[in-house]
Scaffold this motif. Structure first.
Motif, PDB file in Angstrom:
ATOM      1  N   ALA A  38      -8.448  -0.896   1.208  1.00 50.40           N
ATOM      2  CA  ALA A  38      -8.834  -0.437  -0.125  1.00 50.40           C
ATOM      3  C   ALA A  38      -8.437   1.022  -0.357  1.00 50.40           C
ATOM      4  CB  ALA A  38     -10.342  -0.609  -0.322  1.00 50.40           C
ATOM      5  N   ASN A  41      -4.601   1.436  -0.617  1.00 56.75           N
ATOM      6  CA  ASN A  41      -4.093   0.960  -1.912  1.00 56.75           C
ATOM      7  C   ASN A  41      -4.284   2.007  -3.007  1.00 56.75           C
ATOM      8  OD1 ASN A  41      -3.237  -1.488  -0.915  1.00 56.75           O
ATOM      9  ND2 ASN A  41      -5.129  -2.576  -1.453  1.00 56.75           N
ATOM     10  N   LYS A  42      -5.353   2.787  -2.899  1.00 57.20           N
ATOM     11  CA  LYS A  42      -5.648   3.763  -3.948  1.00 57.20           C
ATOM     12  C   LYS A  42      -4.989   5.121  -3.690  1.00 57.20           C
ATOM     13  CE  LYS A  42      -9.435   5.483  -6.799  1.00 57.20           C
ATOM     14  NZ  LYS A  42     -10.885   5.374  -7.111  1.00 57.20           N
ATOM     15  N   TYR A  43      -4.896   5.506  -2.409  1.00 57.99           N
ATOM     16  CA  TYR A  43      -4.398   6.852  -2.089  1.00 57.99           C
ATOM     17  C   TYR A  43      -3.278   6.809  -1.047  1.00 57.99           C
ATOM     18  CZ  TYR A  43      -8.824   8.354  -4.256  1.00 57.99           C
ATOM     19  OH  TYR A  43      -9.873   8.558  -5.124  1.00 57.99           O
ATOM     20  N   ARG A  74     -14.419  10.931  -2.021  1.00 56.85           N
ATOM     21  CA  ARG A  74     -13.450   9.840  -2.212  1.00 56.85           C
ATOM     22  C   ARG A  74     -13.720   8.691  -1.243  1.00 56.85           C
ATOM     23  NH1 ARG A  74      -7.332  12.322  -2.962  1.00 56.85           N
ATOM     24  NH2 ARG A  74      -7.634  13.265  -5.018  1.00 56.85           N
ATOM     25  N   VAL A  78     -14.818   4.822  -2.472  1.00 59.37           N
ATOM     26  CA  VAL A  78     -14.063   3.610  -2.133  1.00 59.37           C
ATOM     27  C   VAL A  78     -14.914   2.674  -1.307  1.00 59.37           C
ATOM     28  CG1 VAL A  78     -12.083   2.719  -0.841  1.00 59.37           C
ATOM     29  CG2 VAL A  78     -11.819   4.740  -2.284  1.00 59.37           C
ATOM     30  N   ASN A  82     -15.958  -1.020  -2.817  1.00 56.92           N
ATOM     31  CA  ASN A  82     -15.134  -2.118  -2.323  1.00 56.92           C
ATOM     32  C   ASN A  82     -15.998  -3.123  -1.568  1.00 56.92           C
ATOM     33  OD1 ASN A  82     -12.607  -3.455  -1.682  1.00 56.92           O
ATOM     34  ND2 ASN A  82     -13.051  -2.829   0.420  1.00 56.92           N
TER      35      ASN A  82
END
Length: 244
Positions: A38, A41-43, A74, A78, A82
């Motif tokens: 997760a 995928n975001k960072y 952050r 997440v 998630n």
């Protein structure tokens, strides 16, 4: 996720160390892998994440000194949002091992210490599927969990200065393969002829955390053949997809 408490702390000026409860459990590994998936995928362009048994080391790729409070926020955002299970493709790898005494230099002593015959030791060692909890110590060295209590024994009192590449050993609650010649203190019971790490490949180690390993006993003649196939890159590894 959410139900597992995390400890988050600085790890130098450009990294974070995120720690889960100190337990060797597949559920914790799955929680870690779900978080890594997760967060990546975001960072993905900002951080490199390295998972282990009960932790993830997060290395900032920005080059600047880490703002710990921002990074921690952050991570928690997440992690708490998630709730997906691990979606990454995972495999069960079948790896050949020769347990003959030429390779399993500690196998007789190890079997005696465990109150087993050599044949019983081999049968047990090849009967289980071991979870890859992490890769480290040496490039490509897999920390494999799931060793039954009947095969658990301490490391050697005196480590060897030289352990052959491909050596398969037992130590504590783990089994594993030495990916290259190295010092080591594990009890050596066999050797795998197939390279598990090759720096010349785009993907040097074909196995990743979350995969599983099962060993298959082979004869000395089979070992010699598989070693040649492995060295020239034509050995066809048997792998079975696992449900995520």
């Amino acid at each position: 996720m959410k139900e597992v408490p995390l400890t988050i702390r600085p790890f130098g000026e450009k990294a974070l160390l995120i720690e889960w409860p100190i337990e060797v459990k597949e559920s914790i590994l799955n929680d870690i892998l779900a978080f890594v998936s997760a967060f990546t995928n975001k960072y993905q362009r900002e951080w490199e994440l390295v998972p282990a048994y009960n932790s993830v080391t997060m290395i900032s790729l920005s080059g600047a000194k880490l703002d710990f409070d921002t990074a921690k926020a952050r991570v928690l955002e997440v992690y708490e949002k998630n709730t997906r299970s691990v979606q990454n493709e995972r495999f069960l790898w079948k790896l050949p091992v020769c347990y003959e005494s030429d390779f399993g230099i500690d196998i007789q002593k190890t079997a005696k210490s465990l109150d087993l015959t050599k044949e019983e030791l081999i049968k047990q060692h090849t009967s289980y599927e071991y979870i890859v909890f992490g890769i480290g110590f040496l490039p490509g060295f897999m920390y494999l969990g799931g060793l039954p209590k009947s095969l658990q024994l301490p490391r050697r009192k005196t480590p060897r200065l030289h352990v052959e590449k491909g050596s398969v050993g037992l130590a504590g609650k783990q089994t594993g393969i030495y990916p290259q010649d190295s010092p080591g203190g594990w009890n050596i019971i066999g050797n795998c002829p197939v390279p598990v790490f090759d720096a010349s490949h785009e993907k040097p180690c074909f196995v990743k955390a979350g995969d599983k390993i099962q060993f298959q006993s082979i004869s000395k003649a089979e070992y010699d053949l598989r070693k040649i196939e492995g060295e020239i890159g034509i050995y066809n590894l048997e792998k079975i997809p696992l449900d995520a």
